[in-house]
Design a protein around this motif. Structure first.
Motif, PDB file in Angstrom:
ATOM      1  N   GLU A   1       0.827  -1.210   0.000  1.00  0.00           N
ATOM      2  CA  GLU A   1       0.000   0.000   0.000  1.00  0.00           C
ATOM      3  C   GLU A   1       0.863   1.262   0.000  1.00  0.00           C
ATOM      4  OE1 GLU A   1      -4.129   1.312   2.033  1.00  0.00           O
ATOM      5  OE2 GLU A   1      -2.582   0.692   3.456  1.00  0.00           O
ATOM      6  N   ALA A   2       1.966   1.234   0.723  1.00  0.00           N
ATOM      7  CA  ALA A   2       2.880   2.382   0.723  1.00  0.00           C
ATOM      8  C   ALA A   2       3.566   2.532  -0.626  1.00  0.00           C
ATOM      9  CB  ALA A   2       3.915   2.223   1.833  1.00  0.00           C
ATOM     10  N   ALA A   3       3.852   1.400  -1.288  1.00  0.00           N
ATOM     11  CA  ALA A   3       4.452   1.454  -2.624  1.00  0.00           C
ATOM     12  C   ALA A   3       3.491   2.069  -3.627  1.00  0.00           C
ATOM     13  CB  ALA A   3       4.865   0.053  -3.069  1.00  0.00           C
ATOM     14  N   VAL A   4       2.216   1.812  -3.464  1.00  0.00           N
ATOM     15  CA  VAL A   4       1.196   2.440  -4.326  1.00  0.00           C
ATOM     16  C   VAL A   4       1.153   3.942  -4.061  1.00  0.00           C
ATOM     17  CG1 VAL A   4      -1.283   2.572  -4.817  1.00  0.00           C
ATOM     18  CG2 VAL A   4      -0.186   0.338  -4.528  1.00  0.00           C
TER      19      VAL A   4
ATOM     20  N   ARG B   1       7.117   5.032   6.196  1.00  0.00           N
ATOM     21  CA  ARG B   1       6.208   6.062   5.689  1.00  0.00           C
ATOM     22  C   ARG B   1       4.750   5.656   5.898  1.00  0.00           C
ATOM     23  NH1 ARG B   1       8.923   7.283  -0.266  1.00  0.00           N
ATOM     24  NH2 ARG B   1      10.898   8.187   0.482  1.00  0.00           N
ATOM     25  N   HIS B   2       4.488   4.360   5.742  1.00  0.00           N
ATOM     26  CA  HIS B   2       3.114   3.885   5.855  1.00  0.00           C
ATOM     27  C   HIS B   2       2.555   4.094   7.257  1.00  0.00           C
ATOM     28  CE1 HIS B   2      -0.148   0.790   6.085  1.00  0.00           C
ATOM     29  NE2 HIS B   2      -0.373   1.223   4.860  1.00  0.00           N
ATOM     30  N   GLU B   3       3.431   4.056   8.262  1.00  0.00           N
ATOM     31  CA  GLU B   3       2.969   4.241   9.640  1.00  0.00           C
ATOM     32  C   GLU B   3       2.286   5.592   9.840  1.00  0.00           C
ATOM     33  OE1 GLU B   3       6.385   3.612  12.065  1.00  0.00           O
ATOM     34  OE2 GLU B   3       6.550   1.480  11.566  1.00  0.00           O
ATOM     35  N   ALA B   4       2.675   6.592   9.016  1.00  0.00           N
ATOM     36  CA  ALA B   4       2.084   7.926   9.140  1.00  0.00           C
ATOM     37  C   ALA B   4       1.279   8.307   7.895  1.00  0.00           C
ATOM     38  CB  ALA B   4       3.173   8.963   9.378  1.00  0.00           C
ATOM     39  N   GLN B   5       0.993   7.335   7.038  1.00  0.00           N
ATOM     40  CA  GLN B   5       0.250   7.622   5.802  1.00  0.00           C
ATOM     41  C   GLN B   5      -1.166   8.066   6.146  1.00  0.00           C
ATOM     42  OE1 GLN B   5       1.082   4.905   2.524  1.00  0.00           O
ATOM     43  NE2 GLN B   5      -1.110   4.844   2.038  1.00  0.00           N
ATOM     44  N   TYR B   6      -1.666   9.073   5.431  1.00  0.00           N
ATOM     45  CA  TYR B   6      -2.957   9.668   5.797  1.00  0.00           C
ATOM     46  C   TYR B   6      -4.116   8.694   5.602  1.00  0.00           C
ATOM     47  CZ  TYR B   6      -7.087  12.642   5.590  1.00  0.00           C
ATOM     48  OH  TYR B   6      -8.319  13.169   5.796  1.00  0.00           O
ATOM     49  N   SER B   7      -4.184   8.069   4.430  1.00  0.00           N
ATOM     50  CA  SER B   7      -5.297   7.183   4.104  1.00  0.00           C
ATOM     51  C   SER B   7      -4.779   5.769   3.908  1.00  0.00           C
ATOM     52  CB  SER B   7      -5.989   7.674   2.824  1.00  0.00           C
ATOM     53  OG  SER B   7      -7.037   6.783   2.453  1.00  0.00           O
ATOM     54  N   ARG B   8      -5.334   4.807   4.667  1.00  0.00           N
ATOM     55  CA  ARG B   8      -4.839   3.450   4.614  1.00  0.00           C
ATOM     56  C   ARG B   8      -5.999   2.458   4.632  1.00  0.00           C
ATOM     57  NH1 ARG B   8      -0.547   2.631   9.320  1.00  0.00           N
ATOM     58  NH2 ARG B   8      -2.354   3.267  10.549  1.00  0.00           N
ATOM     59  N   LEU B   9      -5.846   1.387   3.834  1.00  0.00           N
ATOM     60  CA  LEU B   9      -6.761   0.263   3.892  1.00  0.00           C
ATOM     61  C   LEU B   9      -6.171  -0.863   4.745  1.00  0.00           C
ATOM     62  CD1 LEU B   9      -7.795  -0.090   0.123  1.00  0.00           C
ATOM     63  CD2 LEU B   9      -9.228   0.769   1.979  1.00  0.00           C
ATOM     64  N   PHE B  10      -4.845  -0.931   4.806  1.00  0.00           N
ATOM     65  CA  PHE B  10      -4.151  -2.064   5.422  1.00  0.00           C
ATOM     66  C   PHE B  10      -3.359  -1.618   6.642  1.00  0.00           C
ATOM     67  CE2 PHE B  10      -4.767  -3.105   0.974  1.00  0.00           C
ATOM     68  CZ  PHE B  10      -5.296  -4.388   1.032  1.00  0.00           C
ATOM     69  N   ARG B  11      -2.988  -2.587   7.448  1.00  0.00           N
ATOM     70  CA  ARG B  11      -2.255  -2.305   8.690  1.00  0.00           C
ATOM     71  C   ARG B  11      -0.743  -2.300   8.481  1.00  0.00           C
ATOM     72  NH1 ARG B  11      -4.880  -5.961  13.371  1.00  0.00           N
ATOM     73  NH2 ARG B  11      -3.777  -4.424  14.664  1.00  0.00           N
ATOM     74  N   SER B  12      -0.281  -2.676   7.284  1.00  0.00           N
ATOM     75  CA  SER B  12       1.150  -2.592   6.997  1.00  0.00           C
ATOM     76  C   SER B  12       1.334  -2.347   5.506  1.00  0.00           C
ATOM     77  CB  SER B  12       1.874  -3.873   7.413  1.00  0.00           C
ATOM     78  OG  SER B  12       1.575  -4.947   6.565  1.00  0.00           O
TER      79      SER B  12
END
Length: 231
Positions: A30-33, A220-231
């Motif tokens: 998800e962070a790569a996207v 980066r994903h830990e602070a990503q604004y919009s997330r569907l997944f937990r990692s």
């Protein structure tokens, strides 16, 4: 009947329906996207294939194989040492939390089946995912199950979860997801061969978890604004 006795337990362990919560993690995809590294079918397939060879085959699969062997030998010290290695190999908080939470789910699943030998793990904290999988194989798999077959089943279950994450996060259609899965099926035998070799290698560097790009994206994903997944 002999084939069914070895195959069916592996299908059970590899099933996405196993109640361990693996579907809620994308393992950095998800962070790569979000970063634009993955944006279509081809880039999603490349990302997952790289992760198969550079992460799963070098770390989690051989760790699971070693845990399976240690559990069958009743070697609690070896299981604990593997678990410590897995925890220290996670480069970010959310990747460590993932392996701990899925491991907890596997531990609870074994407990629900009354299939958790206490002597293997005399510790209050449940084992991480690869170690818990190794112990689950020791309990559930047929004693004559080949190592390569067990690791292939686990790799395929991982691939299914990765593809489903790509379908949701990129997003992709179901047909594109199946084409990526076909790519992965063609690559899994080589990844399993690598993992089997590493599981028997006495070199302490045989198990590797060096994926700096994944670590950066996971941070980066830990602070990503919009997330569907937990990692």
């Amino acid at each position: 009947m002999a084939a069914s006795s070895t195959l069916l337990p592996l299908l059970w362990l590899a099933s996405p329906a196993l109640p361990v919560g693996a579907f809620s993690y994308s393992e950095g995809l998800e962070a790569a996207v979000e970063a634009g590294w993955v944006h279509d079918e081809a880039s999603a397939g490349d990302w997952i294939e790289d992760q198969l060879h550079l992460s799963l085959a070098r770390a989690d699969l051989p760790a699971t194989a070693r845990a399976w062997s240690a559990a069958r030998a009743g070697d609690a010290a070896a299981l604990r040492a593997l678990d410590d290695w897995v925890r220290h190999s996670r480069e970010t908080a959310e990747l460590r939390l993932q392996t701990e939470q899925i491991g907890h789910g596997l531990w609870a699943w074994l407990d629900s089946l009354d299939a958790r030998p206490a002597g293997w793990w005399p510790h209050p904290t449940p084992p991480t995912q690869p170690v818990a999988l190794g112990m689950a194989l020791a309990v559930q798999a047929h004693p004559d199950t080949p190592l390569a077959d067990a690791l292939a089943a686990i790799a395929f279950g991982w691939a299914e979860n990765a593809v489903q994450a790509a379908i949701k996060a990129v997003p992709l259609g179901q047909a594109a997801g199946q084409r990526i899965l076909r790519r992965l099926v063609q690559q899994i035998p080589a990844a399993v061969d690598d993992a089997c070799r590493r599981s028997h290698d006495a070199d302490p560097l045989a198990l590797q978890a060096y994926t700096p790009g994944l670590g950066v994206l996971s941070s980066r994903h830990e602070a990503q604004y919009s997330r569907l997944f937990r990692s």
